[in-house]
Every structure is written in structure tokens, then in C-alpha cells.
Design a protein around this motif. Structure first.
Motif, PDB file in Angstrom:
ATOM      1  N   ARG A 301       4.902  -7.251 -12.034  1.00  0.00           N
ATOM      2  CA  ARG A 301       4.197  -8.498 -12.325  1.00  0.00           C
ATOM      3  C   ARG A 301       3.082  -8.269 -13.333  1.00  0.00           C
ATOM      4  NH1 ARG A 301      -0.458 -10.901  -8.502  1.00  0.00           N
ATOM      5  NH2 ARG A 301      -1.322  -8.961  -9.351  1.00  0.00           N
ATOM      6  N   ILE A 305       3.964 -10.493 -16.859  1.00  0.00           N
ATOM      7  CA  ILE A 305       3.350 -11.801 -17.114  1.00  0.00           C
ATOM      8  C   ILE A 305       2.432 -11.778 -18.335  1.00  0.00           C
ATOM      9  CG2 ILE A 305       1.771 -13.533 -16.157  1.00  0.00           C
ATOM     10  CD1 ILE A 305       3.297 -13.282 -13.553  1.00  0.00           C
ATOM     11  N   VAL A 315       2.150 -18.806 -18.414  1.00  0.00           N
ATOM     12  CA  VAL A 315       2.258 -18.825 -16.954  1.00  0.00           C
ATOM     13  C   VAL A 315       0.941 -19.381 -16.430  1.00  0.00           C
ATOM     14  CG1 VAL A 315       2.638 -17.459 -14.862  1.00  0.00           C
ATOM     15  CG2 VAL A 315       3.817 -16.839 -16.999  1.00  0.00           C
ATOM     16  N   ALA A 325       7.959 -15.541 -12.132  1.00  0.00           N
ATOM     17  CA  ALA A 325       7.013 -16.046 -13.127  1.00  0.00           C
ATOM     18  C   ALA A 325       7.485 -17.438 -13.516  1.00  0.00           C
ATOM     19  CB  ALA A 325       6.958 -15.131 -14.343  1.00  0.00           C
ATOM     20  N   ALA A 327       7.076 -20.131 -16.032  1.00  0.00           N
ATOM     21  CA  ALA A 327       6.536 -20.116 -17.386  1.00  0.00           C
ATOM     22  C   ALA A 327       6.866 -21.396 -18.139  1.00  0.00           C
ATOM     23  CB  ALA A 327       7.080 -18.909 -18.152  1.00  0.00           C
TER      24      ALA A 327
END
Length: 394
Positions: A301, A305, A315, A325, A327
């Protein structure tokens, strides 16, 4: 052939439709320098650890394969109870735990036990589509309430209070959530439940990703609030046993015989081999491995991200659990000359050979702008995905 109106109300699961298209393309590009990378399905790339595999083999070898009680193996219910005490500091008696054929069976049992025809259940938009379909299958109606990034894409007590009508039966929440990976702040969850209780309603909460919480603030079970909350959980995500089809639910004591009767008739019991295997999930060696894997999910993560953000794939809320995620692809889609997340997902699949999930499945609250990435893949695969997306998006 005439089909029931109940069946007709169930919408296609678009995640799986996209997956079929990705699999077809994957066969075409399998021998190329850019084989398909799958970031579309919410399934850990890890499998059950050694002790769990050994326990399953032992159960088969010893002939421990016959039906169990509909509530599940008593030793397994006791180990789940002990896990709540050790992990969350919450006393959940084994007698209130029902072992089920995956979290899906638990949700079906909960909805059939609690929802009458025409009852309305409040849910956040976006949310996992199958949850609302369980409500529909029980002849209820899922009422999706639009949420925002400022609300962490979760319901609030104020929103629940404002939406409650004479037809409302309760709420179905998820914390952490699929597709956003966000959790409900404990204080807000308590306030939501107070609103529900004031209306003599029900609070159902999907906690299947709870073991994969990364932030201390959010890693708490709703069962700490009130024993009347119905919590759904699973061995699929934290325990990496997706295909074993094993889950559980924690219900108020008065609800146990009702769920038992339904389970006896609908499922008989969860897989006996899977139950014996799951006993080994709670051994110290297994828990240590699960915690190592949880740290790996967090590292993924933390890499992925920021990389998305740098490419214009915004995000809005950092996920605090699960492996997703959520997005906003508006800017990135414009760069590719397409509109909306559906076309964007297929363009990325065709041109970068990276499979992702468009927002269509998860509701209607601006979901056409969003795609869901699953980070339940190796760091090497995530790094390669980022490289391909950078080349594609410039």
C-alpha cells in the motif's frame, strides 16, 4: 423457461465480467514480454500457511470428513472466541459464534433471519455489490446512501438518522470496506449503532478485512460496542483461505437457534476439512506468518498509492485496511481519450496488460469516475504495473 423475479433483480457481477475479458486477453499475451498482471480481484496472493495445509491433509488422512454440527466444530468456535480476546480484548463467547460456508453464507443467514419482505437496509455507496444482493435475495431492499471522501466513504450517524423511515430495518456496513479500504471511526460507529438501537433496528457489519487493519485507530471490532451487533467475518482475507469457503458470524445469543435452524436446512454445515484446517490458523507459528504478511500488504500500500497519485490517479482517502486503492481516473482517462472508468479499465487492460476493476459494480455515487486497484499481488508485480502505467499515461 421462466425465472423468478428475485433472480432477475440480481445484477451481473461486473468484476467477474471484467475478469473473464482479462483472462481471455491473458491467453493471447502469455508468451509476450508483457503478460497480463491482475490487479482486479480481491484475493490474497498468499495461500494457507504450512500448519494449515498440514491440518487439512491430516483431516483427510484420518477420515475426519463427515458432517459437523451446523454451528461448526466446537474447538474451532472456541479458538475464534480466544482470538477475539487476544487480538481485540473483547469477550465473545463461543456459544455466540456460528461457523459458516464463507462470509457469503453468513450474510445470507443473517439476512434471512432478520429481514422481512419490503424491509429497507441502509448501506453506503460505494460498497461491495454482493452485500446488497443478499438483502435483495431475502426480499429486502438495499438503500444506498451516497458518501464522500470527507466521510471516508462510510455512513455517518447523521446520515442514517436522516434516511430512516418506517420501512427501514437497519444498516449493513463494512469496515474496512471493499472497494475503498476505509474503516468507520469507532466513535462514529458507536453513534450509528445508537441511532439504529433507538429505532429498534439491526446493525449488520462486514468485518472480513478487520485482520488486515494497518492503523491502530481503526483496528477494533464493532463487537466491543454491543453484543446485539451482528458481525460477519471470514477465513478468506487475513487467513488467506479464499477457496476453502469458510467464515463465521457472531450473533446475539437469542439469534443462535434461529441461525442454526436455517443453516441446517440450507447448508448442513461448513466444509469439515476446512474447519479442521482452520484450527491451525490460530497456532503461534501461523499467527506470526499472518502478521508478516499483513506487514507486506501495508508495504505494498505504502508503495503503490503514492505511485498512483503521482500519475494523476487520485486516491482521495488512504485505505487503512484491506488491499484496495479506490482511485479517481478522470484525469488519466482524459489523457487516453476515453470517458469514465469502464472504458478506462478496458483501455488499460488492452494497452498496458494490467487488469483493474471499474467502479460500476460498487454503486452509483460518482462510481463512473473511479477504478479499484487490488494490491493483493507481489511487490514485483506492483512495480511492473506502475512502470507500465507510467509509460501508458506519460
Amino acid at each position: 423457461m421462466k425465472f423468478s423475479s428475485r433472480a432477475e433483480r440480481i445484477e451481473p457481477f461486473y468484476v467477474m465480467e471484467v475478469a473473464k475479458a482479462a483472462q481471455a486477453l491473458a491467453r493471447e499475451v502469455a508468451g509476450t514480454s508483457e503478460p497480463m498482471i491482475f490487479l482486479n480481484i480481491g484475493e490474497p496472493d498468499f495461500t494457507a500457511p504450512p500448519l494449515v495445509q498440514e491440518a487439512a491433509a491430516r483431516a483427510v488422512r484420518d477420515g475426519a470428513t463427515q458432517y459437523t454440527n451446523a454451528l461448526g466444530l466446537e474447538p474451532l468456535r472456541e479458538r475464534i472466541s480466544a482470538w477475539y480476546a487476544q487480538r481485540f480484548g473483547v469477550d465473545v463467547p463461543a456459544r455466540r459464534i456460528v461457523v459458516t460456508a464463507g462470509a457469503s453464507a453468513a450474510l445470507q443467514l443473517a439476512c434471512l433471519a432478520l429481514i422481512e419482505s419490503g424491509d429497507e437496509i441502509l448501506m453506503p455507496d460505494p460498497s461491495y455489490p454482493c452485500n446488497r444482493h443478499f438483502v435483495s435475495a431475502a426480499e429486502g431492499k438495499a438503500m444506498l446512501l451516497p458518501t464522500t471522501a470527507a466521510e471516508r466513504y462510510q455512513l455517518s450517524a447523521e446520515k442514517v438518522r436522516a434516511a430512516w423511515t418506517d420501512k427501514t430495518r437497519g444498516v449493513l456496513l463494512a469496515s474496512p470496506s471493499n472497494p475503498t479500504g476505509t474503516s468507520i471511526a469507532p466513535g462514529e460507529l458507536r453513534r450509528i449503532h445508537e441511532v439504529v438501537r433507538a429505532h429498534d433496528g439491526i446493525t449488520l457489519i462486514d468485518e472480513i478485512y478487520l485482520g488486515l487493519s494497518y492503523e491502530e485507530e481503526f483496528g477494533h471490532t464493532a463487537l466491543a460496542i454491543d453484543e446485539n451487533i451482528v458481525s460477519i467475518n471470514s477465513f478468506s482475507k487475513y487467513f488467506n483461505m479464499t477457496g476453502w469457503r469458510l467464515g463465521w458470524m457472531v450473533v446475539p445469543e437469542a439469534m443462535v437457534p434461529v441461525v442454526e435452524r436455517l443453516a441446517q436446512n440450507l447448508f448442513i454445515c461448513a466444509s469439515t476439512v476446512s474447519q479442521h484446517a482452520a484450527l491451525a490458523c490460530f497456532e503461534a507459528e501461523s499467527i506470526a506468518e499472518y502478521e508478516r504478511r499483513r506487514a507486506e500488504f501495508k508495504a505494498r500500500r505504502d508503495f503503490f498509492i503514492p505511485a498512483l497519485q503521482s500519475m494523476g490517479l487520485s486516491v482521495p482517502v488512504m485505505p487503512d485496511g484491506a488491499f484496495y486503492a479506490w482511485a479517481d481516473c478522470t484525469e488519466a482517462a482524459s489523457r487516453l481519450g476515453v470517458n469514465g472508468s469502464w472504458d478506462f479499465a478496458f483501455e488499460v487492460m488492452k494497452r498496458a496488460h494490467v487488469a483493474i476493476t471499474p467502479g460500476r459494480d460498487f454503486g452509483t455515487a460518482e462510481t463512473e469516475r473511479f477504478v479499484r486497484f487490488s494490491t493483493a499481488n507481489s511487490m514485483a508485480q506492483l512495480e511492473e504495473s506502475v512502470a507500465r502505467l507510467r509509460r501508458l499515461l506519460g
